[in-house]
Design a protein around this motif. Structure first.
Motif, PDB file in Angstrom:
ATOM      1  N   UNK A   1       0.840  -1.194   0.000  1.00 60.94           N
ATOM      2  CA  UNK A   1       0.000   0.000   0.000  1.00 60.94           C
ATOM      3  C   UNK A   1       0.883   1.255   0.000  1.00 60.94           C
ATOM      4  N   UNK A   2       0.599   2.203  -0.919  1.00 59.77           N
ATOM      5  CA  UNK A   2       1.440   3.393  -1.037  1.00 59.77           C
ATOM      6  C   UNK A   2       1.392   4.269   0.209  1.00 59.77           C
ATOM      7  N   UNK A   3       0.213   4.387   0.805  1.00 61.58           N
ATOM      8  CA  UNK A   3       0.090   5.200   2.014  1.00 61.58           C
ATOM      9  C   UNK A   3       0.890   4.581   3.159  1.00 61.58           C
ATOM     10  N   UNK A   4       0.773   3.250   3.289  1.00 54.13           N
ATOM     11  CA  UNK A   4       1.535   2.558   4.329  1.00 54.13           C
ATOM     12  C   UNK A   4       3.031   2.693   4.067  1.00 54.13           C
ATOM     13  N   UNK A   5       3.427   2.611   2.804  1.00 54.25           N
ATOM     14  CA  UNK A   5       4.833   2.711   2.455  1.00 54.25           C
ATOM     15  C   UNK A   5       5.391   4.078   2.836  1.00 54.25           C
ATOM     16  N   UNK A   6       4.620   5.137   2.583  1.00 51.69           N
ATOM     17  CA  UNK A   6       5.063   6.491   2.943  1.00 51.69           C
ATOM     18  C   UNK A   6       5.183   6.643   4.459  1.00 51.69           C
ATOM     19  N   UNK A   7       4.182   6.134   5.187  1.00 53.56           N
ATOM     20  CA  UNK A   7       4.214   6.225   6.645  1.00 53.56           C
ATOM     21  C   UNK A   7       5.398   5.438   7.201  1.00 53.56           C
ATOM     22  N   UNK A   8       5.664   4.291   6.583  1.00 59.27           N
ATOM     23  CA  UNK A   8       6.778   3.432   7.007  1.00 59.27           C
ATOM     24  C   UNK A   8       8.112   4.136   6.777  1.00 59.27           C
ATOM     25  N   UNK A   9       8.230   4.851   5.661  1.00 57.17           N
ATOM     26  CA  UNK A   9       9.454   5.611   5.389  1.00 57.17           C
ATOM     27  C   UNK A   9       9.672   6.694   6.444  1.00 57.17           C
ATOM     28  N   UNK A  10       8.612   7.412   6.775  1.00 59.61           N
ATOM     29  CA  UNK A  10       8.725   8.455   7.787  1.00 59.61           C
ATOM     30  C   UNK A  10       9.170   7.866   9.123  1.00 59.61           C
ATOM     31  N   UNK A  11       8.564   6.757   9.477  1.00 56.36           N
ATOM     32  CA  UNK A  11       8.928   6.089  10.740  1.00 56.36           C
ATOM     33  C   UNK A  11      10.392   5.643  10.712  1.00 56.36           C
ATOM     34  N   UNK A  12      10.782   5.004   9.610  1.00 52.85           N
ATOM     35  CA  UNK A  12      12.114   4.401   9.522  1.00 52.85           C
ATOM     36  C   UNK A  12      13.227   5.438   9.569  1.00 52.85           C
ATOM     37  N   UNK A  13      13.041   6.527   8.837  1.00 50.90           N
ATOM     38  CA  UNK A  13      14.149   7.467   8.678  1.00 50.90           C
ATOM     39  C   UNK A  13      14.113   8.637   9.652  1.00 50.90           C
ATOM     40  N   UNK A  14      13.005   8.792  10.373  1.00 52.35           N
ATOM     41  CA  UNK A  14      12.925   9.862  11.372  1.00 52.35           C
ATOM     42  C   UNK A  14      12.921   9.298  12.796  1.00 52.35           C
ATOM     43  N   UNK A  15      11.970   8.412  13.080  1.00 49.72           N
ATOM     44  CA  UNK A  15      11.809   7.935  14.447  1.00 49.72           C
ATOM     45  C   UNK A  15      12.834   6.874  14.833  1.00 49.72           C
ATOM     46  N   UNK A  16      13.165   5.978  13.889  1.00 48.62           N
ATOM     47  CA  UNK A  16      14.060   4.872  14.215  1.00 48.62           C
ATOM     48  C   UNK A  16      15.449   5.352  14.673  1.00 48.62           C
ATOM     49  N   UNK A  17      16.105   6.255  13.929  1.00 45.96           N
ATOM     50  CA  UNK A  17      17.397   6.753  14.419  1.00 45.96           C
ATOM     51  C   UNK A  17      17.269   7.497  15.754  1.00 45.96           C
ATOM     52  N   UNK A  18      16.138   8.196  15.952  1.00 47.31           N
ATOM     53  CA  UNK A  18      15.930   8.905  17.221  1.00 47.31           C
ATOM     54  C   UNK A  18      15.839   7.925  18.381  1.00 47.31           C
ATOM     55  N   UNK A  19      15.075   6.832  18.182  1.00 47.99           N
ATOM     56  CA  UNK A  19      14.985   5.806  19.233  1.00 47.99           C
ATOM     57  C   UNK A  19      16.352   5.190  19.496  1.00 47.99           C
ATOM     58  N   UNK A  20      17.096   4.941  18.419  1.00 50.78           N
ATOM     59  CA  UNK A  20      18.433   4.391  18.587  1.00 50.78           C
ATOM     60  C   UNK A  20      19.322   5.305  19.405  1.00 50.78           C
ATOM     61  N   UNK A  21      19.200   6.614  19.160  1.00 49.39           N
ATOM     62  CA  UNK A  21      19.987   7.595  19.909  1.00 49.39           C
ATOM     63  C   UNK A  21      19.611   7.592  21.389  1.00 49.39           C
ATOM     64  N   UNK A  22      18.310   7.547  21.676  1.00 52.02           N
ATOM     65  CA  UNK A  22      17.835   7.629  23.052  1.00 52.02           C
ATOM     66  C   UNK A  22      18.137   6.359  23.848  1.00 52.02           C
ATOM     67  N   UNK A  23      17.988   5.193  23.206  1.00 49.56           N
ATOM     68  CA  UNK A  23      18.093   3.924  23.938  1.00 49.56           C
ATOM     69  C   UNK A  23      19.512   3.374  23.943  1.00 49.56           C
ATOM     70  N   UNK A  24      20.214   3.496  22.819  1.00 46.30           N
ATOM     71  CA  UNK A  24      21.552   2.894  22.715  1.00 46.30           C
ATOM     72  C   UNK A  24      22.656   3.932  22.503  1.00 46.30           C
TER      73      UNK A  24
END
Length: 253
Positions: free
Chosen positions: A178-201
């Motif tokens: 799904x294109x909408x899911x793909x866009x949301x997944x990109x936002x999560x992956x490239x914005x939130x994921x590195x932030x969580x990595x910074x905070x936790x590890x």
């Protein structure tokens, strides 16, 4: 191809182009960095859903008492623990990982849980598995194939060590349909994921690589074709969470 040409051959490390000889070290550095908090980050990144993905993998494996199972890139041992119970005292599970930090975390965790009698721990490269031909009834590789430099070699190596009729299950992040899911997944992956990595590890770059490596991994149909090309039969895949994750299954003829 000359030795120099082979040495100079390039591959992907996330979105970067690096020498093949460099990729293995850089992937190793990523997992050395995240090993201690790998389980916690998996829960945070997936909201705990990774446990359901792994449960489905177990259900589709067809593993029975007395079987020999190889859990490649087994990390902290989630699948190995379940397989240990399924194969029983007459069976065997090998937890294999190329990264010694991940292997140590997995070994310590399983020993703490009392899982030991039918489990072996082996540091191994998926592209050149150090096991006999026709040895295992089932092989799993969960969230590890995308980090392998030569995926075709790894799939061929897995086929070699499987018994005829044995099953390979590849659980990996894939491509949402799904294109909408793909866009949301990109936002999560490239914005939130590195932030969580910074905070936790305290390591945002390793999680940026993990997000990039997912995008560089073959999509569902491409991976299916690679398994067929290697010699697997009856290759199928199941999309989960809208195709964010896919489970491929193939049988050795």
């Amino acid at each position: 191809m000359s030795d120099k040409d082979q040495q100079d051959k390039n591959t992907h490390f996330g979105f970067q182009t690096v020498a093949e000889s460099e990729k293995a070290k850089r992937v190793a550095d990523v997992f050395h960095s995240v090993a201690a908090r790998y389980d916690l980050m998996n829960d945070l990144m997936s909201g705990g859903i990774h446990r359901l993905w792994k449960r489905f993998t177990i259900e589709l494996s067809g593993v029975r008492p007395g079987n020999k199972v190889l859990d490649i890139a087994g990390g902290t041992g989630d699948l190995t623990r379940k397989f240990s119970k399924l194969v029983g005292p007459e069976g065997e599970v090998v937890l294999a990982d190329i990264n010694d930090s991940m292997l140590k975390v997995g070994r310590d965790r399983l020993l703490d849980l009392g899982v030991a009698g039918n489990v072996r721990f082996v540091q191994a490269d998926a592209e050149a598995l150090p096991f006999p031909d026709n040895h295992f009834d089932c092989i799993t590789i969960a969230f590890g194939l995308r980090n392998v430099t030569h995926k075709d070699r790894a799939i061929a190596s897995m086929l070699r060590v499987l018994k005829p009729g044995g099953r390979l299950l590849v659980l990996e992040f894939s491509k949402p349909g799904n294109k909408m899911l793909s866009k949301a997944y990109d936002q999560y992956s490239f914005r939130l994921l590195p932030l969580m990595g910074k905070l936790v590890t305290n390591d945002s770059e390793s999680y940026r690589y993990l997000a990039e490596s997912i995008r560089m991994h073959p999509d569902q149909e491409t991976l299916k074709a690679m398994m067929v090309e290697a010699g697997f039969a009856r290759v199928t895949y199941h999309n989960m969470t809208g195709g964010v994750v896919a489970l491929h299954r193939g049988i050795k003829p």
